[in-house]
Design an enzyme around this catalytic site. Structure first.
Site, PDB file in Angstrom:
ATOM      1  N   ASP A 195      -9.721  -6.279  -3.307  1.00 61.77           N
ATOM      2  CA  ASP A 195      -9.347  -5.816  -2.606  1.00 61.77           C
ATOM      3  C   ASP A 195     -10.499  -4.001  -3.143  1.00 61.77           C
ATOM      4  O   ASP A 195     -10.726  -3.900  -3.780  1.00 61.77           O
ATOM      5  CB  ASP A 195      -8.446  -4.703  -3.413  1.00 61.77           C
ATOM      6  CG  ASP A 195      -7.521  -3.806  -2.234  1.00 61.77           C
ATOM      7  OD1 ASP A 195      -7.951  -3.984  -1.591  1.00 61.77           O
ATOM      8  OD2 ASP A 195      -6.558  -4.060  -2.200  1.00 61.77           O
ATOM      9  N   SER A 218       1.088  -1.042  -0.347  1.00 61.78           N
ATOM     10  CA  SER A 218       0.258   0.062   0.340  1.00 61.78           C
ATOM     11  C   SER A 218       1.274   1.425  -0.345  1.00 61.78           C
ATOM     12  O   SER A 218       1.539   1.412  -0.575  1.00 61.78           O
ATOM     13  CB  SER A 218      -0.913   0.027   0.676  1.00 61.78           C
ATOM     14  OG  SER A 218      -2.250   0.839   1.380  1.00 61.78           O
ATOM     15  N   HIS A 265      -6.977  -6.075   0.354  1.00 61.24           N
ATOM     16  CA  HIS A 265      -6.419  -5.546   0.541  1.00 61.24           C
ATOM     17  C   HIS A 265      -4.839  -5.787   0.965  1.00 61.24           C
ATOM     18  O   HIS A 265      -3.955  -5.765   1.287  1.00 61.24           O
ATOM     19  CB  HIS A 265      -6.817  -4.128   1.435  1.00 61.24           C
ATOM     20  CG  HIS A 265      -5.778  -2.996   1.140  1.00 61.24           C
ATOM     21  ND1 HIS A 265      -4.977  -2.617  -0.160  1.00 61.24           N
ATOM     22  CD2 HIS A 265      -4.838  -1.858   1.749  1.00 61.24           C
ATOM     23  CE1 HIS A 265      -3.961  -1.727  -0.157  1.00 61.24           C
ATOM     24  NE2 HIS A 265      -4.377  -0.760   0.846  1.00 61.24           N
TER      25      HIS A 265
END
Length: 251
Positions: free
Chosen positions: A201, A79, A229
């Site tokens: 996600d 991320s 995610h």
């Protein structure tokens, strides 16, 4: 001031960069599995975990990471951490032997010719809520990252048992996600790179993979279809097999 960096294992250097709102402890289970093959560096980003706060400009953060970590390493970024890993590979290529990018994107906010991302309003809401209640805002963010209730409970436990990030770091990290667009830099990254995406996600849609390849033709895409995610937590066996294949490919 220096970043907090924990090392486990021996072997080729593997650097793990966590995402927004977490710290190095998100990697503990994965690091334990990889420590037989790699020397794993678990990093707390500025203002997270045990690292002091510092300025959140992408170029400065990339420079700081490159200066405090080994060269010619595998960089695994999740991320926000993936965004930073891309920046290090772009501006400090000697640091990065290969990239493993997880549930990340060169541009987290939707815009012209970039539809597979969150609208700016979502990140703005998180930024506004942080001022009133950091813990509650983080709990709401956790709910976006998982596909099963047990995963959410596990993340909530992790949140409760770890030091909360500094609010200033959370706000600065969100602004970095809001403002950064690395698309035009991708073609200048010359190391092998793999992007692992979760098919479910809600933060980084799986379709972003094809969008990235339009800018970065050599990027390899791997999709874990039932994952959200955090595929390295929800589907650890699948994820470790990806890293094993990468290791065999690079050996």
């Amino acid at each position: 001031m220096s970043l907090f960096i924990k090392t486990v294992g021996t072997g080729k250097p593997l650097i793990l960069l966590h995402g927004w709102g977490f710290n190095h402890n998100i990697w503990n289970d994965l690091a334990a599995q990889l420590a037989t093959e790699y020397c794993v560096y678990l990093v707390d980003l500025p203002g997270h975990g045990n690292s002091p706060m510092s300025e959140y400009k992408l170029e400065l953060l990339a420079e700081k990471l490159a200066a405090e970590l080994p060269t010619d390493a595998i960089w695994l970024g999740w991320s926000l951490g993936g965004l930073l890993a891309m920046a290090v590979a772009r501006w400090h290529p000697k640091s990065v032997q290969s990239l493993v990018l997880v549930a990340t994107s060169p541009k987290f906010v939707s815009g012209k010719d970039w539809n597979n991302a969150n609208c700016a309003k979502v990140l703005n809401q998180f930024a506004e809520q942080l001022t009133n209640d950091t813990a509650t805002t983080l709990r709401r963010f956790l709910a976006l990252q998982v596909t099963e209730r047990q995963q959410l409970r596990d993340l909530q436990t992790l949140l409760k048992t770890n030091k909360l990030p500094q609010t200033a770091a959370l706000k600065a990290g969100l602004k970095l996600l809001q403002d950064t667009d690395l698309r035009t830099e991708l073609s200048q990254i010359n190391c092998p790179a793999l992007l692992c995406l979760g098919g479910k996600d809600k933060i980084v849609p799986v379709a972003v993979g094809a969008d990235c390849q339009a800018w970065w033709q050599d990027l390899e895409i791997v999709i874990i279809k039932p994952a959200g995610h955090i595929p390295f937590l929800s589907h650890p066996e699948n994820f470790v097999s990806i890293l094993t294949n990468l290791s065999n490919h690079n050996s």
